[in-house]
Motif scaffolding. Structure first.
Motif: not given
Length: 276
Positions: A14, A49-54, A56-59
């Motif tokens: 990721s 929002a930034v925290s949740i996006s990060a 999700k990006l981590s898989k």
């Protein structure tokens, strides 16, 4: 097995995992400071929002960190409960207004300000937790040691932290294996048994396991000393990587988020009051 352990490294392909350890450490610190200095709801929602996006990006899947999430929720509920019990008018004091929603008992009135304050407290927890989980779960312990050393912390301290992070999952896996073996022998550790009986049986497994692990760490420490570990003030790292474009982007994002949080706090104060 990963789902049965906490505070362990979860390798993935990721964007987050490809960042250097120094970048992840710096962003974690910047992001934490940004969330700590303000109670402004709009800033906290943006950070969320930034925290949740990060995350999700981590898989990294939710079930792999479910225990930490549940632990956080229980702690959050207890924290809000005790905040209300010890000072039910703290929100009123902070926001400067008072709107009573209902009277509960004795001196306890449920006010809109107190409820709003506890909601902001809850958002702060949800802002910080995914990034904290990412920092632990998406950073190799050796890379974490290198990142600590890169910001001026002694590499001896970094190695101590890395060894601890490596052994926590090992202890959990050993405990799980021993508990399965003990249950096969008739030692009750299941949910049907009384809580204190389960606690006693778990302690009987955990204490010897911890002592054995400490002896193992001491053996490793002695072996490292025999090989000259700690002789020099500096050392090189196999896991240390040079910065790529994504590292600079993430660091810039961390600085921007901290700057926005500081600016809003200075201009509008730490507490946003929607009841004025």
């Amino acid at each position: 097995m990963a789902a049965n352990t906490v505070l362990n490294y979860l390798p993935r392909e990721s964007v987050v995992h490809r960042l250097t350890g120094t970048t992840k450490l710096a962003f974690f610190l910047l992001f934490t400071f940004a969330s700590m200095i303000t109670y402004n709801t709009w800033v906290l929602l943006g950070l969320l929002a930034v925290s949740i996006s990060a995350f999700k990006l981590s898989k990294i899947r939710f079930k792999e960190v479910r225990f930490m999430m549940i632990f956080m929720l229980v702690f959050l509920l207890l924290n809000n409960l005790f905040i209300f019990l010890f000072d039910p008018d703290q929100g009123t004091t902070l926001y400067g207004t008072r709107h009573v929603l209902c009277h509960l008992f004795w001196r306890y009135d449920l006010t809109a300000e107190q409820l709003f304050y506890m909601v902001n407290i809850s958002i702060k927890y949800f802002v910080a937790l995914p990034v904290a989980i990412l920092f632990i779960s998406a950073t190799n312990p050796s890379e974490f040691a290198a990142s600590l050393n890169s910001i001026g912390i002694s590499y001896k301290v970094g190695y101590s932290v890395a060894i601890a992070l490596r052994y926590i999952p090992d202890i959990q896996r050993d405990y799980h294996s021993i508990s399965q073996a003990q249950q096969a022998r008739g030692v009750e550790l299941g949910k049907k048994e009384h809580f204190f009986t389960r606690l006693k049986n778990s302690v009987n497994i955990l204490l010897p396991l911890i002592l054995t692990s400490l002896n193992r760490i001491d053996t490793i420490s002695n072996a490292m000393e025999l090989r000259g570990f700690g002789k020099h003030k500096k050392r090189t790292w196999y896991t240390k990587r040079s910065f790529a474009r994504n590292d600079f982007i993430v660091l810039g994002l961390g600085v921007v988020l901290l700057g926005v949080s500081l600016t809003v706090t200075i201009l509008f104060g730490r507490f946003y009051n929607p009841f004025v």
